[in-house]
Design a protein around this motif. Structure first.
Motif, PDB file in Angstrom:
ATOM      1  N   ARG A   1     -22.703 -14.741 -40.868  1.00 32.06           N
ATOM      2  CA  ARG A   1     -23.176 -16.348 -41.088  1.00 32.06           C
ATOM      3  C   ARG A   1     -22.469 -17.654 -40.862  1.00 32.06           C
ATOM      4  N   GLU A   2     -22.265 -18.550 -40.510  1.00 27.91           N
ATOM      5  CA  GLU A   2     -21.252 -20.015 -40.381  1.00 27.91           C
ATOM      6  C   GLU A   2     -21.197 -19.382 -41.701  1.00 27.91           C
ATOM      7  N   ASP A   3     -22.227 -19.513 -42.743  1.00 28.96           N
ATOM      8  CA  ASP A   3     -21.802 -20.054 -44.415  1.00 28.96           C
ATOM      9  C   ASP A   3     -20.925 -18.686 -44.846  1.00 28.96           C
TER      10      ASP A   3
ATOM     11  N   ALA B   1     -32.942 -19.429 -42.825  1.00 31.58           N
ATOM     12  CA  ALA B   1     -32.381 -20.352 -43.260  1.00 31.58           C
ATOM     13  C   ALA B   1     -33.840 -21.139 -44.624  1.00 31.58           C
TER      14      ALA B   1
ATOM     15  N   VAL C   1     -23.805 -21.934 -32.659  1.00 26.59           N
ATOM     16  CA  VAL C   1     -22.196 -22.355 -32.962  1.00 26.59           C
ATOM     17  C   VAL C   1     -21.426 -22.441 -31.891  1.00 26.59           C
TER      18      VAL C   1
ATOM     19  N   THR D   1     -25.434 -23.658 -41.488  1.00 25.59           N
ATOM     20  CA  THR D   1     -23.989 -24.293 -41.526  1.00 25.59           C
ATOM     21  C   THR D   1     -22.493 -23.606 -42.231  1.00 25.59           C
ATOM     22  N   ASN D   2     -21.896 -24.156 -41.217  1.00 25.27           N
ATOM     23  CA  ASN D   2     -20.541 -23.625 -41.746  1.00 25.27           C
ATOM     24  C   ASN D   2     -20.312 -24.457 -42.785  1.00 25.27           C
ATOM     25  N   GLU D   3     -20.595 -25.541 -43.299  1.00 20.73           N
ATOM     26  CA  GLU D   3     -19.736 -26.545 -44.163  1.00 20.73           C
ATOM     27  C   GLU D   3     -20.042 -25.935 -45.477  1.00 20.73           C
ATOM     28  N   LYS D   4     -20.897 -24.601 -45.827  1.00 23.28           N
ATOM     29  CA  LYS D   4     -20.741 -24.293 -46.636  1.00 23.28           C
ATOM     30  C   LYS D   4     -19.935 -22.942 -46.854  1.00 23.28           C
TER      31      LYS D   4
ATOM     32  N   VAL E   1     -28.907 -21.689 -34.873  1.00 26.43           N
ATOM     33  CA  VAL E   1     -27.835 -22.465 -35.258  1.00 26.43           C
ATOM     34  C   VAL E   1     -27.377 -22.317 -33.612  1.00 26.43           C
TER      35      VAL E   1
ATOM     36  N   PRO F   1     -30.287 -26.023 -41.192  1.00 23.50           N
ATOM     37  CA  PRO F   1     -29.657 -25.145 -40.337  1.00 23.50           C
ATOM     38  C   PRO F   1     -28.791 -23.805 -41.618  1.00 23.50           C
TER      39      PRO F   1
END
Ligand code: SF4
Ligand code: SF4
Lengths: 400, 243
Positions: free
Chosen positions: B129-131, B34, B24, B42-45, B22, B40
């Motif tokens: 992590r992004e999540d 993942a 960023v 993501t920061n959507e979660k 990913v 991948p």
């Protein structure tokens, strides 16, 4: 004054070899301890998940702080143009570098994975004050080495003042950085104080000068070189002022904390009911490391007596180590406030126990020994020490 | 480059699943765990947990602790003393000084959105992590323990001795720091952390805090919940109700 002659020491006497051998044994003992701790893991130390920085950190930070302070003498001469200290500039730079090397050795060898040093040097998180410090420490070596070169090399002499200024600025930032390691730990009541950084600077002045005075007096005594009273007395009163300043900062720090309700817990702990930490604070840091040295320096009976100045310097060093012990270990032993307004019955809390193990202490002492061995060898191979610091050489009437 | 390689090694030894790379916003390339379907991270979660201390029994907490130990393989250290042994998740009993009410809760890494451990780590071994899951890359950790000094929740442990028989997904090692991973190896496969599974009630809810249809999101909208040391503004991923 203008024709100060620098000369290596002979370093052939029996005493010299005994000194080097003795220090060498201490360094070897430290390395042996590291092997032992490294081989088994940190369970052989007194450290735990609550006291994560133990005795080695006390020594390492002490030496790093003292290193920056040892450069003071050189700074005073080049930055503030005090001629009296000029002959001492080289030694001051040398002591600074040696103390830093000793401190870094201890710091690095205490890592859980010292073998990964390369990671520490290639992976930087620029948000981390620790990462900045790695840069600051390495930079200090370079800056001071350049400064020394300017002083050694006649053609470069004219730049030495500028180099001295840079070194002076660098050391202030470096100690601020070291102090800020604690300043950044906002969640630990013991450390959450802006005053930490300036306090570390003033501590560095006192500890560094104490080391410097001891090394200076010892090297002149052992090599039978003349060291005049003018110089010694000047350094002595400077030391007195620094110790007084440290005590002032300590007082402001604690009084300021007492005033803030959220910090009364940890203040009471250190000052009144913290058991060993309270004892170390009052008897070790304040009386042994502050009041007695001040008395030795200023009392008419002991004033001007070199043995007493030596004793005062030793006490300041011991007191300084105790001060860092109280800050570092005491600050961790006191529990964090996990649930304000609630009492934790189980799972966390209470004062964490710590007793330093022999290998930890030996590693710390090894760092000090390494610093002294470095000074001992380098004064033998390079002309760091003026051949004479007798009053007529340094200029007894020199007021500035 | 170095970083990518390191993290890649990390994945190889830690996870049998595939690798997601990913990029960023900052331009740093992060290789992270993942899911098996190559989505991948993501920061959507934002993964989180809600622990209801009124419903959580002491037996539940003990069960959570042993489920975590079993899943991640910590707690059977031979030489470490009690205060040296790791504790990824702890049973904490607190009494309200004013009311005398006693509550029990499970305390683990709170997976802070603004994690002090990540800020202070000199080598980027501590990472978020992004999540929102905060991890330690065991291959970058030099064991300086600064993160332990900085964590307000005493959530991290240091491995004080040589270990054997580690779990394949969890390469614990002497001289490095570790803490709750929110069972990232399971979460990435669409499963639920071991401690959550061990509780047979809805005292612990796990899920995506951002997903309006998730149970955790809906519950958080209706119940009073708190973060431990909310005053520090770390925006923790683990929330508590009933304290
Ligand atoms: S709880 Fe501690 S270890 Fe976990 S993310 Fe926050 S600061 Fe880091
Ligand atoms: S102990 Fe490891 S994870 Fe923690 S700050 Fe140091 S390098 Fe980072």
């Amino acid at each position: 004054m203008s024709n100060i002659r620098f000369e290596q020491i002979e370093g052939k006497s029996l005493g010299f070899y005994i000194l080097v051998a003795g220090l060498g044994i201490l360094v070897l003992a430290a390395l042996g301890s590291v092997y032992y701790m490294e081989h088994h893991g940190h369970f052989v130390t007194g450290m735990s998940n609550r006291i994560v920085w133990g005795m080695p950190h006390v020594f390492a930070l002490f030496l790093i702080v003292a290193a920056s302070g040892a450069l003071n003498v050189a700074s005073i001469s080049s930055v503030f143009n005090k001629k009296l200290y000029k002959p001492l500039s080289r030694l001051s730079g040398l002591v600074a570098l040696s103390l830093l090397a000793g401190g870094l050795m201890v710091l690095v060898l205490d890592l859980g994975r010292p073998d990964r040093l390369i990671v520490a040097m290639t992976e930087y998180n620029f948000k981390s004050i620790f990462a900045w410090n790695i840069i600051l420490y390495n930079g200090f070596f370079v800056v001071v080495a350049v400064y020394l070169w300017m002083m050694f090399e006649r053609r470069m002499n004219k730049f030495s003042r500028k180099a001295g200024l840079v070194a002076f600025g660098w050391r202030l930032i470096l100690t601020t950085g070291t102090g800020s390691i604690f300043g950044f730990l906002v969640v630990r009541q013991a450390y959450d104080a802006v005053i930490m950084a300036p306090m570390f600077i003033i501590m560095s002045f006192a500890f560094g000068l104490a080391f410097f005075i001891l090394i200076l007096m010892a090297s002149y005594q052992w090599t039978n070189r003349p060291l005049g009273d003018a110089m010694v007395n000047r350094l002595s009163s400077l030391l007195g002022v620094f110790v007084a300043a440290v005590m002032y900062f300590v007082a402001v720090h604690h009084l300021g904390n007492l005033y803030l309700a959220e910090n009364t817990g940890v203040e009471n702990f250190i000052l009144f009911d913290g058991g060993i930490y309270t004892k170390l604070f009052w008897y070790g840091q304040i009386i042994l490391g502050g009041l007695i040295p001040m008395a030795l320096i200023y009392h008419p009976v002991t004033k001007g007596n070199r043995s007493m100045l030596g004793l005062a310097s030793v006490l300041i060093i011991i007191g300084g180590l105790i001060q860092l012990y109280v800050i570092i270990i005491g600050g961790q032993a006191y529990p964090m406030e996990l649930f304000p307004g609630k009492e934790i019955l189980e799972g966390y809390g209470g004062v964490a126990q710590y007793s330093a193990s022999l290998p930890e202490i030996s590693l710390g002492i090894g760092g000090v020994a390494l610093a002294i061995i470095a000074v001992t060898f380098l004064v033998k191979f390079l002309a760091f020490l003026p051949e004479s610091l007798a009053d007529d050489v340094t200029g007894p009437h020199h007021k500035s | 480059m170095n970083k990518t390689l390191n993290r890649r090694d990390f994945i190889k030894t830690t996870s049998a699943t595939t690798i997601g790379v990913v990029t960023v916003a900052s331009g740093i390339t992060l290789t992270t765990f993942a899911s098996t379907n190559k989505v991948p991270v993501t920061n959507e979660k934002r993964w989180g947990m809600l622990i209801d201390t009124n419903k959580l029994t002491e037996a539940d907490i003990d069960g959570m602790v042993s489920a975590c130990q079993k899943e991640q393989g910590w707690g059977s250290e031979l030489h470490s003393t009690g205060s040296q042994k790791p504790g990824w998740i702890k049973k904490v009993k607190v009494k309200d000084k004013a009311t005398g009410k006693v509550s029990n809760l499970a305390l683990m890494c709170q997976h802070c959105e603004e994690p002090p451990c990540v800020d202070v780590c000199p080598t980027n071994a501590s990472m978020k992590r992004e999540d929102g899951i905060v991890l330690v890359d065991k291959h970058l950790c030099i064991g300086c323990r600064y993160c332990m000094m900085a964590c307000p929740y005493d959530a991290r442990s240091f491995v004080h001795e040589t270990l054997s028989n580690q779990k394949e997904h969890m390469p614990r090692g002497k001289g490095t720091v570790e803490s709750c991973t929110m069972c990232v190896h399971k979460v990435d496969k669409g499963e639920v952390p071991a401690c959550v599974t061990s509780v047979n009630s809805d005292a612990v809810i796990f899920g995506d805090l951002y997903d309006a249809s998730s149970k955790i999101n809906q519950t958080l909208k209706t119940v009073q919940s708190a973060q431990i040391r909310a005053d520090l503004n770390l925006n923790t991923g683990v929330r508590y109700s009933g304290i």
